[in-house]
Scaffold this motif. Structure first.
Motif, PDB file in Angstrom:
ATOM      1  N   GLN A   1     -20.237  24.374  35.989  1.00 26.19           N
ATOM      2  CA  GLN A   1     -20.794  23.066  35.654  1.00 26.19           C
ATOM      3  C   GLN A   1     -19.659  22.135  35.249  1.00 26.19           C
ATOM      4  OE1 GLN A   1     -23.618  23.173  32.418  1.00 26.19           O
ATOM      5  NE2 GLN A   1     -24.605  25.031  33.143  1.00 26.19           N
ATOM      6  N   PRO A   2     -19.893  20.822  35.352  1.00 18.90           N
ATOM      7  CA  PRO A   2     -18.922  19.899  34.756  1.00 18.90           C
ATOM      8  C   PRO A   2     -18.941  20.094  33.239  1.00 18.90           C
ATOM      9  CG  PRO A   2     -20.407  18.737  36.262  1.00 18.90           C
ATOM     10  CD  PRO A   2     -20.957  20.123  36.068  1.00 18.90           C
ATOM     11  N   LEU A   3     -17.769  20.147  32.645  1.00 16.74           N
ATOM     12  CA  LEU A   3     -17.663  20.327  31.198  1.00 16.74           C
ATOM     13  C   LEU A   3     -17.886  18.999  30.485  1.00 16.74           C
ATOM     14  CD1 LEU A   3     -14.522  22.660  31.111  1.00 16.74           C
ATOM     15  CD2 LEU A   3     -16.939  23.318  31.050  1.00 16.74           C
ATOM     16  N   ARG A   4     -18.395  19.068  29.255  1.00 20.07           N
ATOM     17  CA  ARG A   4     -18.558  17.861  28.447  1.00 20.07           C
ATOM     18  C   ARG A   4     -17.176  17.302  28.099  1.00 20.07           C
ATOM     19  NH1 ARG A   4     -22.211  21.012  24.547  1.00 20.07           N
ATOM     20  NH2 ARG A   4     -20.323  20.812  23.309  1.00 20.07           N
ATOM     21  N   ASP A   5     -17.120  16.021  27.753  1.00 17.87           N
ATOM     22  CA  ASP A   5     -15.846  15.387  27.428  1.00 17.87           C
ATOM     23  C   ASP A   5     -15.145  16.058  26.257  1.00 17.87           C
ATOM     24  OD1 ASP A   5     -16.313  13.620  29.486  1.00 17.87           O
ATOM     25  OD2 ASP A   5     -16.739  11.899  28.192  1.00 17.87           O
ATOM     26  N   ASP A   6     -15.915  16.444  25.219  1.00  9.64           N
ATOM     27  CA  ASP A   6     -15.277  17.077  24.058  1.00  9.64           C
ATOM     28  C   ASP A   6     -14.688  18.433  24.437  1.00  9.64           C
ATOM     29  OD1 ASP A   6     -18.091  18.098  24.119  1.00  9.64           O
ATOM     30  OD2 ASP A   6     -17.492  19.150  22.295  1.00  9.64           O
ATOM     31  N   GLU A   7     -15.327  19.128  25.373  1.00  8.06           N
ATOM     32  CA  GLU A   7     -14.817  20.429  25.826  1.00  8.06           C
ATOM     33  C   GLU A   7     -13.550  20.237  26.663  1.00  8.06           C
ATOM     34  OE1 GLU A   7     -19.181  22.639  25.975  1.00  8.06           O
ATOM     35  OE2 GLU A   7     -18.473  21.556  27.745  1.00  8.06           O
ATOM     36  N   CYS A   8     -13.561  19.243  27.533  1.00 13.74           N
ATOM     37  CA  CYS A   8     -12.364  18.955  28.338  1.00 13.74           C
ATOM     38  C   CYS A   8     -11.178  18.634  27.433  1.00 13.74           C
ATOM     39  CB  CYS A   8     -12.631  17.807  29.302  1.00 13.74           C
ATOM     40  SG  CYS A   8     -13.768  18.214  30.653  1.00 13.74           S
ATOM     41  N   ALA A   9     -11.428  17.812  26.406  1.00 12.20           N
ATOM     42  CA  ALA A   9     -10.352  17.456  25.481  1.00 12.20           C
ATOM     43  C   ALA A   9      -9.815  18.692  24.763  1.00 12.20           C
ATOM     44  CB  ALA A   9     -10.845  16.415  24.471  1.00 12.20           C
ATOM     45  N   ALA A  10     -10.709  19.562  24.303  1.00 16.01           N
ATOM     46  CA  ALA A  10     -10.277  20.766  23.580  1.00 16.01           C
ATOM     47  C   ALA A  10      -9.506  21.725  24.479  1.00 16.01           C
ATOM     48  CB  ALA A  10     -11.484  21.474  22.975  1.00 16.01           C
ATOM     49  N   LEU A  11      -9.878  21.771  25.751  1.00 17.91           N
ATOM     50  CA  LEU A  11      -9.211  22.672  26.694  1.00 17.91           C
ATOM     51  C   LEU A  11      -7.994  22.031  27.359  1.00 17.91           C
ATOM     52  CD1 LEU A  11     -12.353  24.243  28.423  1.00 17.91           C
ATOM     53  CD2 LEU A  11     -10.849  25.333  26.736  1.00 17.91           C
ATOM     54  N   GLY A  12      -7.800  20.737  27.129  1.00 16.15           N
ATOM     55  CA  GLY A  12      -6.650  20.043  27.712  1.00 16.15           C
ATOM     56  C   GLY A  12      -6.764  19.858  29.213  1.00 16.15           C
ATOM     57  N   VAL A  13      -7.986  19.647  29.698  1.00 15.46           N
ATOM     58  CA  VAL A  13      -8.194  19.401  31.130  1.00 15.46           C
ATOM     59  C   VAL A  13      -8.790  18.009  31.310  1.00 15.46           C
ATOM     60  CG1 VAL A  13      -8.453  21.855  31.682  1.00 15.46           C
ATOM     61  CG2 VAL A  13     -10.492  20.498  31.155  1.00 15.46           C
ATOM     62  N   ALA A  14      -8.742  17.515  32.541  1.00 12.89           N
ATOM     63  CA  ALA A  14      -9.241  16.172  32.837  1.00 12.89           C
ATOM     64  C   ALA A  14     -10.742  16.069  32.590  1.00 12.89           C
ATOM     65  CB  ALA A  14      -8.930  15.826  34.302  1.00 12.89           C
ATOM     66  N   LYS A  15     -11.184  14.885  32.152  1.00  6.85           N
ATOM     67  CA  LYS A  15     -12.623  14.645  31.972  1.00  6.85           C
ATOM     68  C   LYS A  15     -13.343  14.951  33.278  1.00  6.85           C
ATOM     69  CE  LYS A  15     -12.656  11.213  28.323  1.00  6.85           C
ATOM     70  NZ  LYS A  15     -13.130   9.886  27.925  1.00  6.85           N
ATOM     71  N   GLY A  16     -14.514  15.566  33.144  1.00  3.08           N
ATOM     72  CA  GLY A  16     -15.308  15.895  34.323  1.00  3.08           C
ATOM     73  C   GLY A  16     -14.872  17.162  35.033  1.00  3.08           C
ATOM     74  N   SER A  17     -13.909  17.892  34.462  1.00  6.94           N
ATOM     75  CA  SER A  17     -13.446  19.139  35.090  1.00  6.94           C
ATOM     76  C   SER A  17     -14.586  20.142  35.179  1.00  6.94           C
ATOM     77  CB  SER A  17     -12.299  19.756  34.293  1.00  6.94           C
ATOM     78  OG  SER A  17     -11.125  18.994  34.425  1.00  6.94           O
ATOM     79  N   LEU A  18     -14.522  20.960  36.210  1.00 10.66           N
ATOM     80  CA  LEU A  18     -15.509  22.016  36.400  1.00 10.66           C
ATOM     81  C   LEU A  18     -15.094  23.240  35.599  1.00 10.66           C
ATOM     82  CD1 LEU A  18     -18.070  22.273  38.132  1.00 10.66           C
ATOM     83  CD2 LEU A  18     -16.689  23.404  39.863  1.00 10.66           C
ATOM     84  N   GLY A  19     -16.076  23.895  35.002  1.00 13.03           N
ATOM     85  CA  GLY A  19     -15.777  25.094  34.234  1.00 13.03           C
ATOM     86  C   GLY A  19     -16.937  26.058  34.257  1.00 13.03           C
ATOM     87  N   TRP A  20     -16.655  27.273  33.779  1.00 15.05           N
ATOM     88  CA  TRP A  20     -17.701  28.275  33.620  1.00 15.05           C
ATOM     89  C   TRP A  20     -18.381  27.994  32.287  1.00 15.05           C
ATOM     90  CZ3 TRP A  20     -20.231  31.357  36.661  1.00 15.05           C
ATOM     91  CH2 TRP A  20     -21.094  32.300  36.101  1.00 15.05           C
ATOM     92  N   VAL A  21     -19.684  27.874  32.319  1.00 18.22           N
ATOM     93  CA  VAL A  21     -20.467  27.606  31.112  1.00 18.22           C
ATOM     94  C   VAL A  21     -21.443  28.753  30.927  1.00 18.22           C
ATOM     95  CG1 VAL A  21     -22.117  26.049  30.006  1.00 18.22           C
ATOM     96  CG2 VAL A  21     -20.254  25.107  31.416  1.00 18.22           C
ATOM     97  N   ARG A  22     -21.451  29.317  29.730  1.00 24.40           N
ATOM     98  CA  ARG A  22     -22.381  30.396  29.381  1.00 24.40           C
ATOM     99  C   ARG A  22     -23.072  29.997  28.093  1.00 24.40           C
ATOM    100  NH1 ARG A  22     -23.156  36.279  29.233  1.00 24.40           N
ATOM    101  NH2 ARG A  22     -23.222  37.021  27.081  1.00 24.40           N
ATOM    102  N   GLU A  23     -24.393  29.942  28.141  1.00 25.39           N
ATOM    103  CA  GLU A  23     -25.178  29.648  26.958  1.00 25.39           C
ATOM    104  C   GLU A  23     -26.096  30.824  26.680  1.00 25.39           C
ATOM    105  OE1 GLU A  23     -25.334  24.792  27.213  1.00 25.39           O
ATOM    106  OE2 GLU A  23     -27.131  25.907  27.819  1.00 25.39           O
ATOM    107  N   VAL A  24     -26.116  31.251  25.420  1.00 17.54           N
ATOM    108  CA  VAL A  24     -26.906  32.417  25.030  1.00 17.54           C
ATOM    109  C   VAL A  24     -27.519  32.186  23.657  1.00 17.54           C
ATOM    110  CG1 VAL A  24     -25.402  34.018  26.315  1.00 17.54           C
ATOM    111  CG2 VAL A  24     -25.015  33.650  23.876  1.00 17.54           C
ATOM    112  N   TYR A  25     -28.540  32.982  23.361  1.00 18.48           N
ATOM    113  CA  TYR A  25     -29.013  33.119  21.986  1.00 18.48           C
ATOM    114  C   TYR A  25     -28.483  34.445  21.469  1.00 18.48           C
ATOM    115  CZ  TYR A  25     -32.510  29.378  22.360  1.00 18.48           C
ATOM    116  OH  TYR A  25     -33.141  28.172  22.504  1.00 18.48           O
ATOM    117  N   LEU A  26     -27.943  34.408  20.263  1.00 16.17           N
ATOM    118  CA  LEU A  26     -27.597  35.619  19.542  1.00 16.17           C
ATOM    119  C   LEU A  26     -28.778  35.870  18.614  1.00 16.17           C
ATOM    120  CD1 LEU A  26     -23.863  34.788  18.677  1.00 16.17           C
ATOM    121  CD2 LEU A  26     -24.785  35.936  20.706  1.00 16.17           C
ATOM    122  N   ARG A  27     -29.433  37.009  18.799  1.00 14.90           N
ATOM    123  CA  ARG A  27     -30.684  37.285  18.088  1.00 14.90           C
ATOM    124  C   ARG A  27     -30.501  38.376  17.040  1.00 14.90           C
ATOM    125  NH1 ARG A  27     -35.394  35.491  20.749  1.00 14.90           N
ATOM    126  NH2 ARG A  27     -34.974  34.551  22.766  1.00 14.90           N
TER     127      ARG A  27
END
Length: 179
Positions: free
Chosen positions: A54-80
């Motif tokens: 997915q395209p990464l959010r702007d805050d994620e791109c900034a934290a990872l040091g990649v260009a805005k709108g960069s594609l990345g692997w996104v994993r969302e989970v619930y820890l139960r």
């Protein structure tokens, strides 16, 4: 959309946190999976919600040091814990670095990414940052304002995995903490 400056180290927060909340957000730098497993008396599980490129959010791109709108692997989970969603976790990695690393994030399934990162001594964890997590960034069934979240970046060579953990009300109830 917020940028990376909206995440704060402990000394940057404008208002003091309750000591127990501060502990969960900043002090305990070990594996959250282990801490949740202990609190749940072993009744811990991971429920994957979404995984994919997915395209990464702007805050994620900034934290990872990649260009805005960069594609990345996104994993969302619930820890139960005790079958209740206690934490919503979102982990991201830039596509180019992930593909070059050989790390097999796409096939984690219901395994904990945190345990993988903490069990590999090649990963170094960066500083913890926290904020009130934007309600719009949460899964539809868990949208609530003002939930505390923390994030940190795990690095191995050129690969960086940014892990954000949002503490849901059921966790605070289980831990007997008022955030």
């Amino acid at each position: 959309m917020p940028d990376s400056q909206d995440w704060f180290s402990a000394d940057q927060l404008s208002a003091p946190l309750a000591p127990d909340v501060h502990d969960w957000l900043y002090v305990d730098k070990g594996s959250l999976t282990r801490r949740l497993t202990e609190l749940a008396e072993g009744a811990f599980s991971v429920t994957p919600l979404t995984e994919g490129w997915q395209p990464l959010r702007d805050d994620e791109c900034a934290a990872l040091g990649v260009a805005k709108g960069s594609l990345g692997w996104v994993r969302e989970v619930y820890l139960r814990g005790q079958q209740d969603p206690w934490v919503f976790a979102r982990s991201v990695a830039a596509r180019s670095a992930l593909e070059q690393s050989g790390l097999d994030l796409p096939h984690l399934g219901s395994r904990s990414l945190g345990e993988l990162l903490f069990s590999d001594p090649a990963f170094a964890r960066g500083p913890l940052q926290a904020r009130r997590y934007p309600e719009a960034w949460l899964p539809q069934d868990r949208r609530e304002p003002q939930l505390w979240a923390r994030r940190s970046c795990f690095s191995q060579g050129d690969l960086q995995v940014l892990v954000a953990e949002v503490f849901l009300p059921a966790l605070w109830r289980a831990a007997r903490i008022t955030p």
